[in-house]
Every structure is written in C-alpha cells, then in structure tokens.
Design a protein around this motif. Structure first.
Motif, PDB file in Angstrom:
ATOM      1  N   SER A 274     -50.051   7.244  43.503  1.00  0.00           N
ATOM      2  CA  SER A 274     -51.144   7.202  44.471  1.00  0.00           C
ATOM      3  C   SER A 274     -52.486   7.493  43.806  1.00  0.00           C
ATOM      4  O   SER A 274     -53.476   6.798  44.056  1.00  0.00           O
ATOM      5  CB  SER A 274     -50.900   8.222  45.590  1.00  0.00           C
ATOM      6  N   ALA A 275     -52.528   8.503  42.951  1.00  0.00           N
ATOM      7  CA  ALA A 275     -53.775   8.864  42.273  1.00  0.00           C
ATOM      8  C   ALA A 275     -54.220   7.768  41.313  1.00  0.00           C
ATOM      9  O   ALA A 275     -55.415   7.460  41.222  1.00  0.00           O
ATOM     10  CB  ALA A 275     -53.598  10.183  41.526  1.00  0.00           C
ATOM     11  N   THR A 276     -53.276   7.155  40.606  1.00  0.00           N
ATOM     12  CA  THR A 276     -53.605   6.080  39.669  1.00  0.00           C
ATOM     13  C   THR A 276     -54.198   4.887  40.404  1.00  0.00           C
ATOM     14  O   THR A 276     -55.237   4.339  39.996  1.00  0.00           O
ATOM     15  CB  THR A 276     -52.347   5.642  38.900  1.00  0.00           C
ATOM     16  N   LEU A 277     -53.553   4.487  41.485  1.00  0.00           N
ATOM     17  CA  LEU A 277     -54.046   3.337  42.247  1.00  0.00           C
ATOM     18  C   LEU A 277     -55.392   3.632  42.898  1.00  0.00           C
ATOM     19  O   LEU A 277     -56.277   2.773  42.922  1.00  0.00           O
ATOM     20  CB  LEU A 277     -53.009   2.921  43.286  1.00  0.00           C
ATOM     21  N   MET A 278     -55.565   4.840  43.421  1.00  0.00           N
ATOM     22  CA  MET A 278     -56.825   5.192  44.062  1.00  0.00           C
ATOM     23  C   MET A 278     -57.979   5.160  43.060  1.00  0.00           C
ATOM     24  O   MET A 278     -59.040   4.587  43.331  1.00  0.00           O
ATOM     25  CB  MET A 278     -56.730   6.575  44.701  1.00  0.00           C
ATOM     26  N   CYS A 279     -57.787   5.745  41.886  1.00  0.00           N
ATOM     27  CA  CYS A 279     -58.837   5.732  40.857  1.00  0.00           C
ATOM     28  C   CYS A 279     -59.140   4.310  40.404  1.00  0.00           C
ATOM     29  O   CYS A 279     -60.303   3.944  40.213  1.00  0.00           O
ATOM     30  CB  CYS A 279     -58.422   6.583  39.660  1.00  0.00           C
ATOM     31  N   SER A 280     -58.101   3.501  40.243  1.00  0.00           N
ATOM     32  CA  SER A 280     -58.301   2.122  39.804  1.00  0.00           C
ATOM     33  C   SER A 280     -59.073   1.308  40.833  1.00  0.00           C
ATOM     34  O   SER A 280     -59.960   0.522  40.473  1.00  0.00           O
ATOM     35  CB  SER A 280     -56.950   1.458  39.548  1.00  0.00           C
ATOM     36  N   PHE A 281     -58.749   1.470  42.097  1.00  0.00           N
ATOM     37  CA  PHE A 281     -59.449   0.716  43.136  1.00  0.00           C
ATOM     38  C   PHE A 281     -60.881   1.205  43.337  1.00  0.00           C
ATOM     39  O   PHE A 281     -61.760   0.423  43.677  1.00  0.00           O
ATOM     40  CB  PHE A 281     -58.683   0.766  44.457  1.00  0.00           C
ATOM     41  N   PHE A 282     -61.123   2.486  43.135  1.00  0.00           N
ATOM     42  CA  PHE A 282     -62.493   3.004  43.249  1.00  0.00           C
ATOM     43  C   PHE A 282     -63.403   2.462  42.153  1.00  0.00           C
ATOM     44  O   PHE A 282     -64.610   2.353  42.333  1.00  0.00           O
ATOM     45  CB  PHE A 282     -62.522   4.519  43.225  1.00  0.00           C
TER      46      PHE A 282
ATOM     47  N   VAL B 214     -69.688   7.345  36.488  1.00  0.00           N
ATOM     48  CA  VAL B 214     -68.617   7.573  37.464  1.00  0.00           C
ATOM     49  C   VAL B 214     -67.421   6.651  37.205  1.00  0.00           C
ATOM     50  O   VAL B 214     -66.280   7.134  37.151  1.00  0.00           O
ATOM     51  CB  VAL B 214     -69.145   7.424  38.908  1.00  0.00           C
ATOM     52  N   PRO B 215     -67.613   5.327  37.036  1.00  0.00           N
ATOM     53  CA  PRO B 215     -66.431   4.500  36.763  1.00  0.00           C
ATOM     54  C   PRO B 215     -65.780   4.816  35.417  1.00  0.00           C
ATOM     55  O   PRO B 215     -64.571   4.635  35.255  1.00  0.00           O
ATOM     56  CB  PRO B 215     -66.944   3.069  36.806  1.00  0.00           C
ATOM     57  N   LEU B 216     -66.549   5.310  34.480  1.00  0.00           N
ATOM     58  CA  LEU B 216     -65.977   5.717  33.198  1.00  0.00           C
ATOM     59  C   LEU B 216     -65.025   6.904  33.400  1.00  0.00           C
ATOM     60  O   LEU B 216     -63.897   6.916  32.886  1.00  0.00           O
ATOM     61  CB  LEU B 216     -67.083   6.083  32.214  1.00  0.00           C
ATOM     62  N   ILE B 217     -65.465   7.875  34.165  1.00  0.00           N
ATOM     63  CA  ILE B 217     -64.618   9.036  34.467  1.00  0.00           C
ATOM     64  C   ILE B 217     -63.405   8.611  35.293  1.00  0.00           C
ATOM     65  O   ILE B 217     -62.286   9.071  35.048  1.00  0.00           O
ATOM     66  CB  ILE B 217     -65.441  10.118  35.197  1.00  0.00           C
TER      67      ILE B 217
ATOM     68  N   ALA C 109     -57.695   7.370  35.668  1.00  0.00           N
ATOM     69  CA  ALA C 109     -56.647   6.404  35.994  1.00  0.00           C
ATOM     70  C   ALA C 109     -55.679   6.240  34.828  1.00  0.00           C
ATOM     71  O   ALA C 109     -54.464   6.148  35.028  1.00  0.00           O
ATOM     72  CB  ALA C 109     -57.259   5.056  36.365  1.00  0.00           C
ATOM     73  N   ILE C 110     -56.199   6.211  33.607  1.00  0.00           N
ATOM     74  CA  ILE C 110     -55.330   6.100  32.433  1.00  0.00           C
ATOM     75  C   ILE C 110     -54.447   7.341  32.302  1.00  0.00           C
ATOM     76  O   ILE C 110     -53.234   7.232  32.060  1.00  0.00           O
ATOM     77  CB  ILE C 110     -56.173   5.877  31.167  1.00  0.00           C
ATOM     78  N   ALA C 111     -55.034   8.523  32.482  1.00  0.00           N
ATOM     79  CA  ALA C 111     -54.264   9.766  32.377  1.00  0.00           C
ATOM     80  C   ALA C 111     -53.187   9.831  33.464  1.00  0.00           C
ATOM     81  O   ALA C 111     -52.024  10.166  33.180  1.00  0.00           O
ATOM     82  CB  ALA C 111     -55.199  10.970  32.474  1.00  0.00           C
ATOM     83  N   MET C 112     -53.548   9.499  34.695  1.00  0.00           N
ATOM     84  CA  MET C 112     -52.565   9.524  35.784  1.00  0.00           C
ATOM     85  C   MET C 112     -51.503   8.447  35.583  1.00  0.00           C
ATOM     86  O   MET C 112     -50.335   8.641  35.935  1.00  0.00           O
ATOM     87  CB  MET C 112     -53.255   9.322  37.138  1.00  0.00           C
ATOM     88  N   GLY C 113     -51.888   7.301  35.025  1.00  0.00           N
ATOM     89  CA  GLY C 113     -50.915   6.249  34.742  1.00  0.00           C
ATOM     90  C   GLY C 113     -49.891   6.686  33.711  1.00  0.00           C
ATOM     91  O   GLY C 113     -48.701   6.375  33.828  1.00  0.00           O
ATOM     92  N   ILE C 114     -50.338   7.397  32.701  1.00  0.00           N
ATOM     93  CA  ILE C 114     -49.410   7.927  31.689  1.00  0.00           C
ATOM     94  C   ILE C 114     -48.459   8.937  32.321  1.00  0.00           C
ATOM     95  O   ILE C 114     -47.242   8.900  32.074  1.00  0.00           O
ATOM     96  CB  ILE C 114     -50.193   8.541  30.516  1.00  0.00           C
TER      97      ILE C 114
END
Length: 64
Positions: free
Chosen positions: A9-17, A38-41, A46-51
C-alpha cells in the motif's frame, strides 16, 4: 484474520503521488510544480518500501 501487506500500500501510494496532476482553468498541471524535491523524496520512499515489500513477500513464501 488475514494480515495485509502494508508495504504494498505504501509503495503504490508513493508511486502514484509522484505522477499526481491537477486540473484547473489553465489546463492540466503536474501537482509538484515548483517543489521538485517532493517527488524525489517520494521516489526514494517508494523504492525503499518496494524493497521491503519484496523482502516481506519473499519471507512469507519461504515460511509456507
């Protein structure tokens, strides 16, 4: 009760934002115009949550 994967959920939310847009009289504009940090952060998050999502699903399949 089944345990949900919160990393997904966190990965998808960060990616869509990252690719968020808003619509107004001027047309379609990227939501983060003028705030490019902001999109850099969000991308790093998103990369960290994806891992973590990958590792959690790997451990879940290993236990079964």
């Amino acid at each position: 009760m089944r345990k949900r994967n919160l990393f997904m959920s966190a990965t998808l939310m960060c990616s869509f934002f990252i690719i968020a847009f808003h619509f107004d009289q001027d047309g379609v504009q990227w939501f983060w115009t003028g705030m490019e940090i902001v999109p850099l952060i969000l991308g790093i998050s998103a990369i960290a949550m994806g891992i973590l999502w990958f590792l959690a699903s790997k451990n879940k399949t290993k236990k079964v």
